[in-house]
Write a protein that holds these residues in place. Structure first.
Motif, short mmCIF file in Angstrom:
data_model
loop_
_atom_site.label_atom_id
_atom_site.label_comp_id
_atom_site.label_asym_id
_atom_site.label_seq_id
_atom_site.Cartn_x
_atom_site.Cartn_y
_atom_site.Cartn_z
N ARG A 163 -23.40 -19.00 -30.71
CA ARG A 163 -22.90 -19.47 -29.41
C ARG A 163 -24.00 -19.35 -28.35
NH1 ARG A 163 -18.63 -16.30 -31.00
NH2 ARG A 163 -18.85 -14.72 -29.35
N ALA A 164 -24.76 -18.26 -28.44
CA ALA A 164 -25.82 -18.05 -27.44
C ALA A 164 -26.94 -19.06 -27.62
CB ALA A 164 -26.36 -16.62 -27.56
N LEU A 165 -27.36 -19.28 -28.89
CA LEU A 165 -28.47 -20.21 -29.14
C LEU A 165 -28.09 -21.62 -28.73
CD1 LEU A 165 -29.68 -18.82 -32.63
CD2 LEU A 165 -30.80 -18.54 -30.40
N GLU A 166 -26.83 -21.97 -28.95
CA GLU A 166 -26.37 -23.30 -28.54
C GLU A 166 -26.34 -23.40 -27.01
OE1 GLU A 166 -22.66 -24.47 -30.40
OE2 GLU A 166 -22.48 -26.03 -28.86
N ALA A 167 -25.81 -22.36 -26.39
CA ALA A 167 -25.71 -22.37 -24.92
C ALA A 167 -27.09 -22.45 -24.27
CB ALA A 167 -24.98 -21.12 -24.43
N TYR A 168 -28.08 -21.82 -24.92
CA TYR A 168 -29.43 -21.82 -24.36
C TYR A 168 -29.93 -23.24 -24.11
CZ TYR A 168 -34.45 -21.13 -23.87
OH TYR A 168 -35.73 -21.15 -23.40
N HIS A 169 -29.57 -24.14 -25.01
CA HIS A 169 -30.05 -25.53 -24.87
C HIS A 169 -29.08 -26.40 -24.07
CE1 HIS A 169 -33.35 -24.71 -27.60
NE2 HIS A 169 -32.51 -24.13 -28.42
N GLY A 170 -28.00 -25.79 -23.56
CA GLY A 170 -26.99 -26.57 -22.84
C GLY A 170 -27.03 -26.35 -21.34
N PRO A 171 -26.11 -27.03 -20.62
CA PRO A 171 -26.14 -27.03 -19.15
C PRO A 171 -25.66 -25.72 -18.51
CG PRO A 171 -24.26 -28.29 -19.97
CD PRO A 171 -25.05 -27.89 -21.18
N MET A 172 -24.95 -24.91 -19.29
CA MET A 172 -24.34 -23.70 -18.72
C MET A 172 -25.36 -22.57 -18.50
SD MET A 172 -21.14 -21.80 -20.52
CE MET A 172 -21.78 -21.04 -21.99
N TRP A 173 -26.52 -22.67 -19.19
CA TRP A 173 -27.45 -21.53 -19.25
C TRP A 173 -27.89 -21.00 -17.88
CZ3 TRP A 173 -27.91 -18.56 -23.27
CH2 TRP A 173 -28.92 -17.58 -23.29
N PRO A 174 -28.37 -21.89 -16.99
CA PRO A 174 -28.83 -21.37 -15.68
C PRO A 174 -27.75 -20.57 -14.96
CG PRO A 174 -29.46 -23.66 -15.95
CD PRO A 174 -28.56 -23.34 -17.10
N LYS A 175 -26.50 -21.00 -15.08
CA LYS A 175 -25.41 -20.29 -14.42
C LYS A 175 -25.25 -18.90 -15.02
CE LYS A 175 -22.35 -23.96 -12.82
NZ LYS A 175 -22.65 -25.11 -13.69
N LEU A 176 -25.35 -18.83 -16.35
CA LEU A 176 -25.22 -17.52 -17.01
C LEU A 176 -26.31 -16.57 -16.55
CD1 LEU A 176 -24.42 -18.38 -20.76
CD2 LEU A 176 -22.95 -17.24 -19.09
N VAL A 177 -27.52 -17.09 -16.51
CA VAL A 177 -28.67 -16.27 -16.10
C VAL A 177 -28.45 -15.75 -14.68
CG1 VAL A 177 -31.14 -16.36 -15.53
CG2 VAL A 177 -30.30 -17.43 -17.64
N GLU A 178 -28.11 -16.67 -13.78
CA GLU A 178 -27.92 -16.27 -12.38
C GLU A 178 -26.76 -15.32 -12.22
OE1 GLU A 178 -27.88 -19.09 -9.13
OE2 GLU A 178 -29.22 -20.37 -10.32
N HIS A 179 -25.68 -15.58 -12.93
CA HIS A 179 -24.50 -14.71 -12.85
C HIS A 179 -24.89 -13.27 -13.21
CE1 HIS A 179 -20.04 -14.04 -14.20
NE2 HIS A 179 -20.48 -13.09 -13.42
N GLY A 180 -25.63 -13.11 -14.30
CA GLY A 180 -26.06 -11.77 -14.70
C GLY A 180 -26.96 -11.13 -13.66
#
Ligand code: ADP
Length: 485
Positions: A438-455
């Motif tokens: 799930r993480a490797l897929e998300a890394y290449h998807g549009p959600m990633w920047p939001k996850l990074v910023e959220h953390g």
């Protein structure tokens, strides 16, 4: 409020793991809030330079089994915090803190019995009358029982209340029964209602049974250690009996120290608002070069910073990653169990351009690796709190971790919509594989920047946790006592 903190390690003086981060930054935070805090530590070899900065040194006589040991206590001031180093060079001036090359020192019962007794004798000599004595982990576990048995009528220490914090139930300070006498306690303590544990003396149990209040380092772990013998490590019965005085307070992070905006270890600073403007990319590029990783800069870099111990699940990590080669690069920093180090080294040497392992304890490399990582992997079998995941998030790495202990209090599944990472069931390779996918897929998807910023924007600062400790102390002392004038 006058607070005595006693721990076997604390930043920036000596560190082997999260205990040091917590004991050091909690003490500093309490002092900065205006409380009168005295932190007691053994003077290890690695901390000796601090003794050179001592404002005062006193000599004390400490009763120790049949002998009396004369030792010095070096008093250092660091901003508002007073630190007392117990200096007994035969015991503490050694290359390691608890042992060397993965093997504990054979006299740790003597070393930490002496430490506990010396803390109390030094407080007396200094006429520092704490309202609260806060002891951390088994190395300071004898303090609550010593206060009750030997110092109850003492004019300086007699009124002190005790708090005992367990940072990891798996470390119990179990020693031959005779150890009990070293600190001046009588053999009558070798009973199940005191510190005896299956025929041995348990310094951890001494803290659990005799402290006025017990805390551990996350709400989840406070629950887990009462529920099963696996997590309670045989102490679950005592913890259930004392559950009315047990609470879980999530660790905070020293967010000034762990701050990618002003971390001198990084090539280019960055914060939550600027993470995608080159700072994190520069950290990743520099680390890939340093480590000889050269498969594909477009792949996510997975980072691990960890003690090498079964607890941390690195064997499970390797098994899960092995089947996903091709989708990532990996850099591991770790020290501890030599056998685990061998297997990680072998794994890395099979794939030198995509996997890097640095064995050892390396603070500066840890900073660079947190910053360089896209994904931080922490598949612990159990985790009292865990700081690694909080540091990683602060540096913009998305966590793949286990749904256990403090990890489950701080990492929430991204698929839920409100999450900041990816969770697997502890000890379950298949579940970890799915979380990694799930993480490797998300890394290449549009959600990633939001996850990074959220953390990165999550508040892991000490403010809330320190207030929870102050509330606990005040409640224990029975009145709301303000900071010193
Ligand atoms: P634990 O206390 O169980 O080891 P935590 O996640 O609570 O685990 O805290 C670990 C702390 O130790 C973090 O500050 C982490 O960066 C640091 N650390 C762990 N291993 C190393 C290492 N090999 N080199 C440098 N720092 C390390």
């Amino acid at each position: 409020m006058r607070i005595l903190q006693a721990a076997s390690e604390a930043v920036p003086f000596a560190k082997t793991g999260g205990l040091a981060d917590v004991a050091g930054s909690l003490s500093a935070k309490l002092a900065s809030l205006g409380h009168d805090v005295f932190l007691f530590l053994p003077l290890y070899h690695e901390a000796r330079s601090w003794a050179g900065k001592a404002r005062r040194t006193l000599t004390i006589d400490v009763p120790f089994g049949p002998e009396t040991r004369s030792l010095s206590v070096a008093l250092v001031e660091k901003e508002n915090l007073r630190v007392a180093f117990v200096d007994d060079s035969a015991f503490f001036d050694r290359p390691g803190v608890y042992g060397e090359n993965g093997v504990d020192y054979g006299d740790n019962d003597r070393r930490f019995s002496l430490f506990c007794r010396a803390v109390l004798e030094a407080a007396k000599a200094l006429e520092f009358a704490p309202e609260v004595v806060h002891a951390h982990d088994w190395q300071a576990g004898l303090l609550p029982i010593l206060l009750k048995r030997l110092y109850a009528g003492d004019p300086v220490l007699g009124a002190a209340h005790s708090v005992f914090t367990v940072h990891n139930m798996a470390y119990q300070g179990l020693f031959p029964a005779a150890a009990v006498q070293l600190s001046g306690l009588g053999l009558k303590e070798l009973s199940p209602s005191s510190l005896e544990f299956y025929g041995k003396a348990s310094f951890l149990k001494a803290g659990l049974v005799f402290a006025d209040r017990l805390t551990t380092v996350s709400p989840n772990y406070a629950r887990e250690i009462q529920e099963s013998s696996e997590t309670g490590c045989g102490m679950e019965g005592i913890l259930r009996q004392r559950s009315h005085v047990l609470s879980g307070i999530l660790n905070g992070l020293d967010v000034d120290y762990w701050n990618p905006e002003k971390d001198p270890n990084l090539p280019k600073p960055y914060g939550a608002a600027t993470v995608f403007q080159g700072g994190k990319a520069a950290a990743k590029k520099a680390l890939r070069q340093e480590c000889g990783l050269k498969v594909d800069s477009g792949l996510p870099l997975i980072g691990i910073v960890s003690r090498l111990d079964r607890q941390k699940g690195l064997d499970i990590a390797i098994a899960a990653l092995e089947r996903r080669l091709g989708g990532f690069e990996l850099a591991v920093l770790g020290s501890g169990d030599p056998a685990l180090a061998v297997s990680i080294r072998q794994y890395a040497s099979r794939h030198p351009s995509r996997i890097y392992f640095r064995e050892g304890f390396d603070e500066s490399f840890a900073h660079r690796l947190y910053a360089a990582s896209d994904i931080f992997l922490m598949p612990s079998r159990f985790e009292p709190c865990g700081l690694g995941q909080m540091i990683a998030m602060r540096y913009g790495a998305v966590v793949v971790g286990s749904r256990v202990g403090g990890l489950a209090d701080t990492v929430f599944e991204a698929d839920s919509g409100i999450g900041n990472g990816f969770l697997a069931e502890p000890g379950d390779i298949g579940s970890l594989e799915r979380a990694l996918d799930r993480a490797l897929e998300a890394y290449h998807g549009p959600m990633w920047p939001k996850l990074v910023e959220h953390g990165m924007r999550t508040d892991f600062s000490w403010d809330r946790s320190a207030r929870a400790y102050v509330d606990l102390y005040e409640n224990l002392v029975g009145a709301v006592v303000g900071p010193k004038a």
